[in-house]
Enzyme design. Sequence first.
Site, mmCIF file in Angstrom:
data_model
loop_
_atom_site.group_PDB
_atom_site.id
_atom_site.type_symbol
_atom_site.label_atom_id
_atom_site.label_comp_id
_atom_site.label_asym_id
_atom_site.label_seq_id
_atom_site.Cartn_x
_atom_site.Cartn_y
_atom_site.Cartn_z
ATOM 1 N N LYS A 287 1.068 -1.251 0.274
ATOM 2 C CA LYS A 287 0.053 0.127 -0.209
ATOM 3 C C LYS A 287 0.619 1.494 0.139
ATOM 4 O O LYS A 287 1.745 1.148 0.905
ATOM 5 C CB LYS A 287 -0.847 0.238 1.410
ATOM 6 C CG LYS A 287 -1.498 1.428 1.291
ATOM 7 C CD LYS A 287 -2.354 1.074 2.783
ATOM 8 C CE LYS A 287 -1.395 1.710 4.024
ATOM 9 N NZ LYS A 287 -0.587 3.367 3.717
ATOM 10 N N ALA B 139 7.783 -2.886 8.929
ATOM 11 C CA ALA B 139 7.678 -0.900 9.454
ATOM 12 C C ALA B 139 7.979 -0.339 8.785
ATOM 13 O O ALA B 139 8.613 0.249 8.573
ATOM 14 C CB ALA B 139 8.096 -1.482 10.465
ATOM 15 N N GLY C 263 6.250 1.398 6.315
ATOM 16 C CA GLY C 263 5.143 2.605 5.565
ATOM 17 C C GLY C 263 4.591 2.274 4.013
ATOM 18 O O GLY C 263 3.335 2.873 3.864
ATOM 19 N N ILE C 264 4.544 1.258 4.017
ATOM 20 C CA ILE C 264 3.747 0.601 3.072
ATOM 21 C C ILE C 264 2.753 -0.477 3.202
ATOM 22 O O ILE C 264 2.190 -1.572 2.247
ATOM 23 C CB ILE C 264 4.749 -0.021 1.480
ATOM 24 C CG1 ILE C 264 5.725 -0.793 2.167
ATOM 25 C CG2 ILE C 264 5.483 1.303 0.865
ATOM 26 C CD1 ILE C 264 6.394 -1.318 1.416
ATOM 27 N N GLY C 265 2.303 -0.841 4.612
ATOM 28 C CA GLY C 265 1.148 -1.522 4.773
ATOM 29 C C GLY C 265 1.573 -2.675 5.034
ATOM 30 O O GLY C 265 0.513 -3.482 4.788
ATOM 31 N N GLY C 266 2.080 -3.884 4.899
ATOM 32 C CA GLY C 266 2.649 -4.702 4.673
ATOM 33 C C GLY C 266 1.596 -5.516 5.929
ATOM 34 O O GLY C 266 1.016 -6.436 5.274
ATOM 35 N N GLY C 267 2.475 -5.042 7.316
ATOM 36 C CA GLY C 267 0.823 -5.982 8.046
ATOM 37 C C GLY C 267 -0.081 -6.201 7.714
ATOM 38 O O GLY C 267 -1.516 -6.963 8.235
ATOM 39 N N ASP D 176 -5.403 0.598 9.037
ATOM 40 C CA ASP D 176 -5.372 0.200 7.280
ATOM 41 C C ASP D 176 -5.775 -0.719 6.866
ATOM 42 O O ASP D 176 -6.182 -1.117 5.238
ATOM 43 C CB ASP D 176 -4.119 0.820 6.527
ATOM 44 C CG ASP D 176 -3.543 1.982 6.864
ATOM 45 O OD1 ASP D 176 -3.924 2.659 6.816
ATOM 46 O OD2 ASP D 176 -1.769 2.189 7.040
#
Length: 298
Positions: A20, A106, A108-112, A145
């Site tokens: 993301k 962690a 900033g591209i919404g991995g979790g 998110d």
Amino acid sequence: MSARFRIVECMSKLEFAPAKINLTLEVLGRRSDGYHELRSLVAFAADVGDRLTREAGPTSKTEITGPFAAGLGDANLVDEAVAAISRLVPDFVAGRLTLEKNLPVASGIGGGSADAAAALRLLSASRSDLVSRDLTDIARALGADVPVCLKSQSAVMTGTGENITDIVLPAELYAVFANPLVEVPAKKTAEVFRLLNAGPLPADLAPENPPVFSSIGDVIRYAALRGNSLEAPARQLFPEIINVLSELAKLPRSRVAQLSGAGPTCFALFESEAAAQTGARMLKTRQPNWWIAASRLT
């Protein structure tokens, strides 16, 4: 459910969890409840992300593989998604889940969040009583998110992320992502917001209509104008971001370079696949120790 997120093989039961990207992230002010009011244009990578597979068997802890498996540790939102579905359907059997962790943790591209959303899609597809069920409330409980990642299509998010308006992006918008792979402190996002020290939300703040984009240039101009309110405080926490943005900005045919989310991943926008792929190759040559990827945005 779009073709992109159908289980691609009956036996392997694979679900894609795309990265993301916050093309913009405006912090409009601190609300009376202590949360921050946000406005963000979000897009997703067409072919850069994690992958979640499900095999038959009893419910067990998710196995983590992939280049960033070690960084995830024991906690992951996939297992939290399983627990949430199990509370909803007490006799639910999740099976054996394997998460291929291709995105930096962690970052900033919404991995979790993307992983949790992929788990909800994958698990709900396994039972007829869940296929048509709205999982938005479960997604929201897993993280701010996760609801937008559940659909994984471009949108404008407002509030704390709970208000989502779908947006259509031009078909040929591409990005190069770069992360310097610096050590990320615990509660990174909270620290970035603390450094931002946003003022109170203006009482007379007027609602804004979502943008309409008729060309790639419209998106690029909108992103450059709105920017990311968290970039300055994130630079304080991760000074390496300054170099990452500089490297992205000077790639041939790079149109704009910005931070995604609370960082430290940054991105540059391009108007063609060839330009983005060329830029990614050049950057990998100059910065072989960074995580670098290119993708079309959706």
